[in-house]
Design an enzyme around this catalytic site. Structure first.
Site, PDB file in Angstrom:
ATOM      1  N   LYS A  74       0.825  -1.204   0.000  1.00 38.64           N
ATOM      2  CA  LYS A  74       0.000   0.000   0.000  1.00 38.64           C
ATOM      3  C   LYS A  74       0.859   1.253   0.000  1.00 38.64           C
ATOM      4  O   LYS A  74       0.652   2.164  -0.813  1.00 38.64           O
ATOM      5  CB  LYS A  74      -0.938   0.010   1.206  1.00 38.64           C
ATOM      6  CG  LYS A  74      -1.879   1.209   1.243  1.00 38.64           C
ATOM      7  CD  LYS A  74      -2.719   1.238   2.506  1.00 38.64           C
ATOM      8  CE  LYS A  74      -1.909   1.786   3.662  1.00 38.64           C
ATOM      9  NZ  LYS A  74      -2.741   2.036   4.865  1.00 38.64           N
ATOM     10  N   ASP A 105      -6.650   0.906   1.099  1.00 34.67           N
ATOM     11  CA  ASP A 105      -6.723   1.118   2.544  1.00 34.67           C
ATOM     12  C   ASP A 105      -8.075   0.601   3.023  1.00 34.67           C
ATOM     13  O   ASP A 105      -8.783  -0.091   2.289  1.00 34.67           O
ATOM     14  CB  ASP A 105      -6.516   2.597   2.888  1.00 34.67           C
ATOM     15  CG  ASP A 105      -7.695   3.469   2.489  1.00 34.67           C
ATOM     16  OD1 ASP A 105      -8.554   3.002   1.704  1.00 34.67           O
ATOM     17  OD2 ASP A 105      -7.779   4.611   2.963  1.00 34.67           O
TER      18      ASP A 105
END
Length: 214
Positions: free
Chosen positions: A125, A144
């Site tokens: 991420k 997320d």
């Protein structure tokens, strides 16, 4: 993986509606260079972007190079970022990552996904955030909690693991939309499409969303 034409068309509808609603969406973390973004993304774990921005306002004035982080006293760095939570681990990750930048990358943040994920505190991420937001390179889709939840709610993915959600999104979305899509979905998640009480009546996706609540 195999994706149908209809699945891609549905994803395109979502992309268009989000683009109309959030045309100027961007990363909410404040930064002026890739190093600052790297540090800010490490600090953002289990912390709001608002709090991170408050902390980095002073932090970035004190620590301006990778060497500043790499060779400072660890307790000094810990104290500077304490209010972001989990500050001891975050300080170790920041210092460890910056030492590698100094030793292996001429003190610069590498424009390379694999080199980024090899740094302490940097996962897929965070690497995608840095590649997309700092360098404008679509290495993947940032997943997320908002992106994961809304991807399941809209039917773009039925997966719960972020890597699997990302795989589904990459297969459905045009590569040129990967960066902006995440920024826009995050705004949607902070707005009408909240986790517990989504306000579907004011959501730009209301007419096409299957509203899969998990």
């Amino acid at each position: 993986m195999s994706v149908t034409v209809e699945e891609k068309r549905f994803a395109a509808k979502i992309v268009r509606r989000l683009a109309r609603t959030y045309p100027k969406a961007t990363c909410s973390l404040r930064f002026q260079n890739p190093l600052q973004l790297l540090v800010a993304t490490i600090l953002s774990a289990q912390c709001t972007d608002r709090r991170v921005n408050l902390v980095t306002e002073d932090l970035f004035a004190r620590f301006q190079t990778a060497a500043d982080y790499a060779f400072c006293r660890l307790d000094t760095l810990e104290k500077a970022i304490e209010s972001t939570g989990f500050f001891r681990n975050k300080a170790k990750h920041i210092q460890g990552a910056c030492r590698i930048l100094v030793e292996k990358h001429d003190s610069k943040v590498p424009v390379d996904f694999d080199a980024l994920v090899a740094l302490p505190g940097i996962g897929r991420k965070t690497a995608n955030v840095i590649m997309g937001t700092a360098f404008g390179i679509s290495s993947g889709v940032v997943v997320d909690t908002h992106v994961g939840r809304i991807s399941r709610r809209t039917g773009l993915s039925g997966e719960k693991h972020p890597v699997k959600v990302e795989r589904d999104l990459m297969a459905r979305l045009p590569r040129g939309e990967w960066i902006d899509f995440s920024h826009r979905v995050i705004l949607l998640g902070r707005g009408p499409c909240k986790a517990r009480k989504p306000t579907c009546d004011i959501c730009p996706l209301s007419e096409i969303c299957p509203k899969i609540l998990t």
